[in-house]
Design a protein around this motif. Structure first.
Motif, PDB file in Angstrom:
ATOM      1  N   VAL A 108      -7.724  41.062  43.072  1.00 57.82           N
ATOM      2  CA  VAL A 108      -6.769  42.316  42.900  1.00 57.82           C
ATOM      3  C   VAL A 108      -5.488  42.077  42.137  1.00 57.82           C
ATOM      4  N   MET A 109      -4.890  40.871  42.512  1.00 54.19           N
ATOM      5  CA  MET A 109      -3.417  40.888  41.895  1.00 54.19           C
ATOM      6  C   MET A 109      -3.580  40.135  40.484  1.00 54.19           C
ATOM      7  N   SER A 110      -4.742  39.562  40.389  1.00 54.32           N
ATOM      8  CA  SER A 110      -4.647  38.953  38.790  1.00 54.32           C
ATOM      9  C   SER A 110      -5.272  40.125  37.918  1.00 54.32           C
ATOM     10  N   VAL A 111      -6.247  40.985  38.325  1.00 55.46           N
ATOM     11  CA  VAL A 111      -6.334  42.186  37.439  1.00 55.46           C
ATOM     12  C   VAL A 111      -5.079  42.875  37.141  1.00 55.46           C
ATOM     13  N   ASN A 112      -4.480  43.369  38.038  1.00 56.68           N
ATOM     14  CA  ASN A 112      -3.365  44.309  37.964  1.00 56.68           C
ATOM     15  C   ASN A 112      -2.183  43.599  37.259  1.00 56.68           C
ATOM     16  N   ASN A 113      -1.923  42.376  37.426  1.00 56.73           N
ATOM     17  CA  ASN A 113      -0.903  41.474  36.663  1.00 56.73           C
ATOM     18  C   ASN A 113      -1.308  41.375  35.277  1.00 56.73           C
ATOM     19  N   SER A 114      -2.500  40.358  35.197  1.00 60.34           N
ATOM     20  CA  SER A 114      -2.834  39.779  34.079  1.00 60.34           C
ATOM     21  C   SER A 114      -3.475  40.820  32.862  1.00 60.34           C
ATOM     22  N   LEU A 115      -4.227  41.485  33.402  1.00 65.10           N
ATOM     23  CA  LEU A 115      -4.853  42.446  32.054  1.00 65.10           C
ATOM     24  C   LEU A 115      -4.380  43.936  32.438  1.00 65.10           C
ATOM     25  N   VAL A 116      -3.995  44.652  33.263  1.00 65.76           N
ATOM     26  CA  VAL A 116      -3.582  45.976  33.225  1.00 65.76           C
ATOM     27  C   VAL A 116      -2.280  45.993  32.887  1.00 65.76           C
ATOM     28  N   GLU A 151       6.465  56.081  26.238  1.00 57.17           N
ATOM     29  CA  GLU A 151       5.941  56.910  27.085  1.00 57.17           C
ATOM     30  C   GLU A 151       4.768  56.559  28.111  1.00 57.17           C
ATOM     31  N   GLN A 152       3.820  55.783  27.533  1.00 60.40           N
ATOM     32  CA  GLN A 152       2.664  55.146  28.426  1.00 60.40           C
ATOM     33  C   GLN A 152       3.415  54.202  29.637  1.00 60.40           C
ATOM     34  N   LYS A 153       4.311  53.383  29.103  1.00 58.62           N
ATOM     35  CA  LYS A 153       4.963  52.583  30.035  1.00 58.62           C
ATOM     36  C   LYS A 153       5.849  53.245  31.001  1.00 58.62           C
ATOM     37  N   ARG A 154       6.336  54.339  30.802  1.00 57.89           N
ATOM     38  CA  ARG A 154       7.207  55.135  31.856  1.00 57.89           C
ATOM     39  C   ARG A 154       6.081  55.719  32.867  1.00 57.89           C
ATOM     40  N   THR A 155       5.104  56.182  32.262  1.00 57.92           N
ATOM     41  CA  THR A 155       4.049  57.133  32.794  1.00 57.92           C
ATOM     42  C   THR A 155       3.361  56.218  33.715  1.00 57.92           C
ATOM     43  N   TYR A 156       2.700  55.186  33.249  1.00 62.72           N
ATOM     44  CA  TYR A 156       1.673  54.478  34.225  1.00 62.72           C
ATOM     45  C   TYR A 156       2.126  52.841  34.284  1.00 62.72           C
ATOM     46  N   LEU A 157       3.135  52.499  33.814  1.00 57.52           N
ATOM     47  CA  LEU A 157       3.215  50.994  33.970  1.00 57.52           C
ATOM     48  C   LEU A 157       4.280  50.827  35.411  1.00 57.52           C
ATOM     49  N   GLY A 190       3.051  48.812  42.531  1.00 62.63           N
ATOM     50  CA  GLY A 190       2.176  48.728  43.683  1.00 62.63           C
ATOM     51  C   GLY A 190       1.726  50.425  44.072  1.00 62.63           C
ATOM     52  N   GLU A 191       2.377  51.330  43.600  1.00 64.08           N
ATOM     53  CA  GLU A 191       2.077  52.581  43.815  1.00 64.08           C
ATOM     54  C   GLU A 191       0.806  53.008  43.738  1.00 64.08           C
ATOM     55  N   THR A 192       0.114  52.368  42.537  1.00 61.34           N
ATOM     56  CA  THR A 192      -1.300  52.530  42.377  1.00 61.34           C
ATOM     57  C   THR A 192      -1.759  51.352  41.704  1.00 61.34           C
ATOM     58  N   LEU A 193      -3.033  50.950  41.737  1.00 54.95           N
ATOM     59  CA  LEU A 193      -3.823  50.025  41.225  1.00 54.95           C
ATOM     60  C   LEU A 193      -4.406  50.080  39.927  1.00 54.95           C
ATOM     61  N   GLY A 194      -4.536  49.245  39.070  1.00 51.45           N
ATOM     62  CA  GLY A 194      -5.141  49.287  37.596  1.00 51.45           C
ATOM     63  C   GLY A 194      -6.722  48.686  37.821  1.00 51.45           C
ATOM     64  N   ALA A 195      -7.220  49.168  36.963  1.00 53.04           N
ATOM     65  CA  ALA A 195      -8.636  48.454  36.627  1.00 53.04           C
ATOM     66  C   ALA A 195      -8.938  48.281  35.119  1.00 53.04           C
ATOM     67  N   SER A 252      -8.543  51.623  42.431  1.00 51.73           N
ATOM     68  CA  SER A 252      -7.472  51.908  41.322  1.00 51.73           C
ATOM     69  C   SER A 252      -7.233  53.549  41.048  1.00 51.73           C
ATOM     70  N   GLY A 253      -6.130  53.649  40.721  1.00 52.82           N
ATOM     71  CA  GLY A 253      -5.587  55.020  40.059  1.00 52.82           C
ATOM     72  C   GLY A 253      -5.601  55.147  38.744  1.00 52.82           C
ATOM     73  N   ILE A 254      -5.360  54.047  37.838  1.00 52.07           N
ATOM     74  CA  ILE A 254      -5.422  53.865  36.510  1.00 52.07           C
ATOM     75  C   ILE A 254      -6.432  52.910  35.732  1.00 52.07           C
ATOM     76  N   CYS A 255      -7.310  53.430  34.874  1.00 55.46           N
ATOM     77  CA  CYS A 255      -8.211  52.588  34.154  1.00 55.46           C
ATOM     78  C   CYS A 255      -7.957  52.355  32.925  1.00 55.46           C
ATOM     79  N   LEU A 256      -8.009  51.177  32.373  1.00 54.86           N
ATOM     80  CA  LEU A 256      -7.971  50.929  30.899  1.00 54.86           C
ATOM     81  C   LEU A 256      -9.591  50.796  30.374  1.00 54.86           C
ATOM     82  N   VAL A 257      -9.909  51.608  29.718  1.00 56.13           N
ATOM     83  CA  VAL A 257     -11.280  51.779  29.358  1.00 56.13           C
ATOM     84  C   VAL A 257     -11.559  51.455  28.000  1.00 56.13           C
ATOM     85  N   ILE A 258     -12.515  50.484  27.837  1.00 59.11           N
ATOM     86  CA  ILE A 258     -12.807  50.024  26.219  1.00 59.11           C
ATOM     87  C   ILE A 258     -14.000  50.831  25.871  1.00 59.11           C
ATOM     88  N   ALA A 259     -13.889  51.615  24.589  1.00 64.33           N
ATOM     89  CA  ALA A 259     -15.054  52.407  24.187  1.00 64.33           C
ATOM     90  C   ALA A 259     -15.257  52.387  22.528  1.00 64.33           C
TER      91      ALA A 259
END
Length: 389
Positions: free
Chosen positions: A96-104, A115-121, A127-132, A173-180
């Protein structure tokens, strides 16, 4: 005869007082808050929600993020030290720690807009929310270019359809980085990375995987049906998604290498302790040469893995090319983890085969480090490519 030189590129592996403080804090957290109940969480495949919340409060979920966005502003060495200590006890928590730190967090901070950093990062780092990180698909694992998930350009938004598999933090997670894929004719240059929040219409969490190891981490499939994603949620320029994913995974390998190192070291420490408590043929089993040889080889290989992990982390901190070093660290550390945990089970004998003594769980957890964020075979391809670059 040709001679070889050992190039450590001026790296200094001495740890500062700050590094040692991070290491001690992670060790205390792992022993006092992760170890209690770990067997039950593994048996029940129960996500460690309370413990992950504490990880956020202690700063372990945004360690390398700038304080401007709520992070700890620490270096990669601090991160791998903490990953190792937490992975010694609970690899489900450390992934959980690795994905949130290293990837997201890393991906957003390195390539996101202000704006993305202020809104999501800021929410992720605290730790307010987790990333995927959503790259893998039913037919796109090691071959990340074969994206079946599509992001159709509709002018001011993308229409996303597809399925992602084996997603860590998939449900939590509450925020997902989706590759498409946006433009299939452009192949990997037609891929984008989009930020999609949970609760967006058409975004559904699929089944939870019943895994061999890291059972307490929640691994799910994610389904997207006509999901509207604003263009403002695209990371980087149009077509940057594949490069984003590969760059982010390069750093992620350091985190997984540290996880593998921690799993191996945790198993070794348990085996060493047990060897001095268990008696056979009238003496501690540690006094038998067969056990001494096993422990000596374990200690040596773990130390070698640790040096590879530290080297990759130092290179990243010094903004030097760390692609080959990260791949080598992950390849070697994951192999050591699988081997060392098996040896630890053997040293424990029959006790090693039961859950109470922890080493069987570490052996099951070790296997995934040879698979996710690039299989061992992919690491060899990366290393070989770097040799002639």
């Amino acid at each position: 005869m040709a001679t070889a030189t050992l190039d450590l590129q001026g790296l200094n592996f001495n740890l500062s007082e700050e590094h040692l403080a991070v290491q001690e804090a992670a060790r205390d957290f792992a022993q006092n808050e992760l170890l209690p109940g770990i067997v039950e969480r593994d048996n029940e495949a129960r996500f460690p929600a309370q413990q992950v919340k504490r990880m956020g409060e202690l700063g372990f979920l945004g360690m390398m993020v700038s304080p401007d966005y709520g992070g700890g502003g620490m270096d990669t060495v601090s991160y791998v030290l903490a990953m190792e200590e937490i992975s010694k006890i609970d690899a489900s928590a450390s992934v959980v720690m690795s994905v949130n730190n290293s990837l997201v967090c890393f991906g957003l901070e390195a390539y996101g807009t202000e704006e993305q950093k202020r809104t999501y990062l800021t929410r992720l780092a605290t730790g307010e929310t987790l990333g995927a990180f959503c790259l893998s698909e039913p037919e796109a694992g090691s071959d990340a270019t074969s994206q079946a998930t599509t992001a159709e350009d509709k002018g001011d938004y993308y229409l996303v359809n597809g399925t992602k598999n084996w997603i860590t933090n998939g449900n939590s997670s509450g925020i997902c980085l989706v590759i498409a894929q946006t433009d299939r004719e452009k192949k990997h240059r037609g891929i984008n990375c989009l930020i999609i929040e949970k609760g967006t219409p058409g975004f559904v969490v699929g089944k939870k995987e019943d895994k061999m190891g890291i059972r307490a981490s929640d691994t799910h499939s994610l389904l997207f049906t006509d999901v509207h994603v604003p263009k403002a949620n695209r990371i980087g320029d149009d077509g940057f998604g594949f490069k984003f994913a590969m760059s982010t995974l390069n750093g992620g390998r350091i985190g997984i290498a540290a996880q593998a190192l921690g799993i191996a070291a945790g198993a070794y420490e348990l085996a060493l302790k047990y060897s001095q408590e268990r008696k056979a043929f009238g003496k501690q089993i540690f006094d038998h040469q067969a056990i001494q040889f096993k422990l000596a080889e374990m200690a040596t290989k773990i130390e070698a893995a640790r040096l590879l992990v530290y080297k990759a982390a130092r290179l990243k901190d010094e903004h030097k090319d760390y692609v080959q070093a990260a791949a080598m660290a992950k390849l070697f550390a994951s192999d050591v983890a699988m081997w060392a945990t098996t040896e630890a089970v053997q040293i424990h004998g029959g006790y090693g085969y039961v859950k109470e003594f922890h080493v069987e769980r570490l052996m099951r957890d070790a296997k995934i480090t040879q698979i996710y964020e690039g299989t061992s075979e992919i690491q060899k391809l990366v290393i070989a490519r770097e040799l002639v670059r």
